[in-house]
Design an enzyme around this catalytic site. Sequence first.
Site, PDB file in Angstrom:
ATOM      1  N   SER A 161       0.831  -1.211   0.000  1.00 11.97           N
ATOM      2  CA  SER A 161       0.000   0.000   0.000  1.00 11.97           C
ATOM      3  C   SER A 161       0.861   1.254   0.000  1.00 11.97           C
ATOM      4  O   SER A 161       1.521   1.522  -0.992  1.00 11.97           O
ATOM      5  CB  SER A 161      -1.044   0.029   1.107  1.00 11.97           C
ATOM      6  OG  SER A 161      -2.001   1.032   0.799  1.00 11.97           O
ATOM      7  N   HIS A 189       2.967  14.827   5.503  1.00 12.31           N
ATOM      8  CA  HIS A 189       2.815  16.257   5.258  1.00 12.31           C
ATOM      9  C   HIS A 189       3.481  16.916   6.465  1.00 12.31           C
ATOM     10  O   HIS A 189       3.041  16.701   7.603  1.00 12.31           O
ATOM     11  CB  HIS A 189       1.351  16.663   5.145  1.00 12.31           C
ATOM     12  CG  HIS A 189       0.645  15.934   4.047  1.00 12.31           C
ATOM     13  ND1 HIS A 189       0.866  16.207   2.711  1.00 12.31           N
ATOM     14  CD2 HIS A 189      -0.222  14.915   4.083  1.00 12.31           C
ATOM     15  CE1 HIS A 189       0.128  15.393   1.975  1.00 12.31           C
ATOM     16  NE2 HIS A 189      -0.536  14.585   2.793  1.00 12.31           N
ATOM     17  N   CYS A 245      -1.676  -3.503   3.377  1.00 12.39           N
ATOM     18  CA  CYS A 245      -2.694  -4.510   3.062  1.00 12.39           C
ATOM     19  C   CYS A 245      -2.234  -5.866   3.575  1.00 12.39           C
ATOM     20  O   CYS A 245      -1.041  -6.146   3.633  1.00 12.39           O
ATOM     21  CB  CYS A 245      -2.919  -4.585   1.556  1.00 12.39           C
ATOM     22  SG  CYS A 245      -3.577  -3.056   0.877  1.00 12.39           S
TER      23      CYS A 245
END
Length: 130
Positions: free
Chosen positions: A66, A71, A86
């Site tokens: 995945s 940020h 996953c």
Amino acid sequence: MDTMDTMGRHVIAELWDCDFDKLNDMPYIEQLFVDAALRAGAEVREVAFHKFAPQGVSGVVIISESHLTIHSFPEHGYASIDVYTCGDRIDPNVAAEYIAEGLNAKTRESIELPRGTGSFEIKQRETKAL
């Protein structure tokens, strides 16, 4: 679902009081995220990061399992990270903790959400003050 209880595990972490210079250093963050993925046992596929002016970095490491994202807001000593894996082979908390340590986060808050099971249920919530 057949052999898994969930489709994946999603760790969302709030990192506070991080090192300003590290939060603003795109090459450092990129390498930190690749290393975090590898430490967790993931297979890195693609990497994309962007440096903002005057400060801040956003980026993603795509893994076979995945992704990992960030940020950063150096002016606030803050980073928002996600680690989504996953299957049940990889523990996303390993990568999230590695990243928190690498950014010298003094305060961390995280939750883990099972994905693909229907309604959300928060499985973990923790705050650490160092």
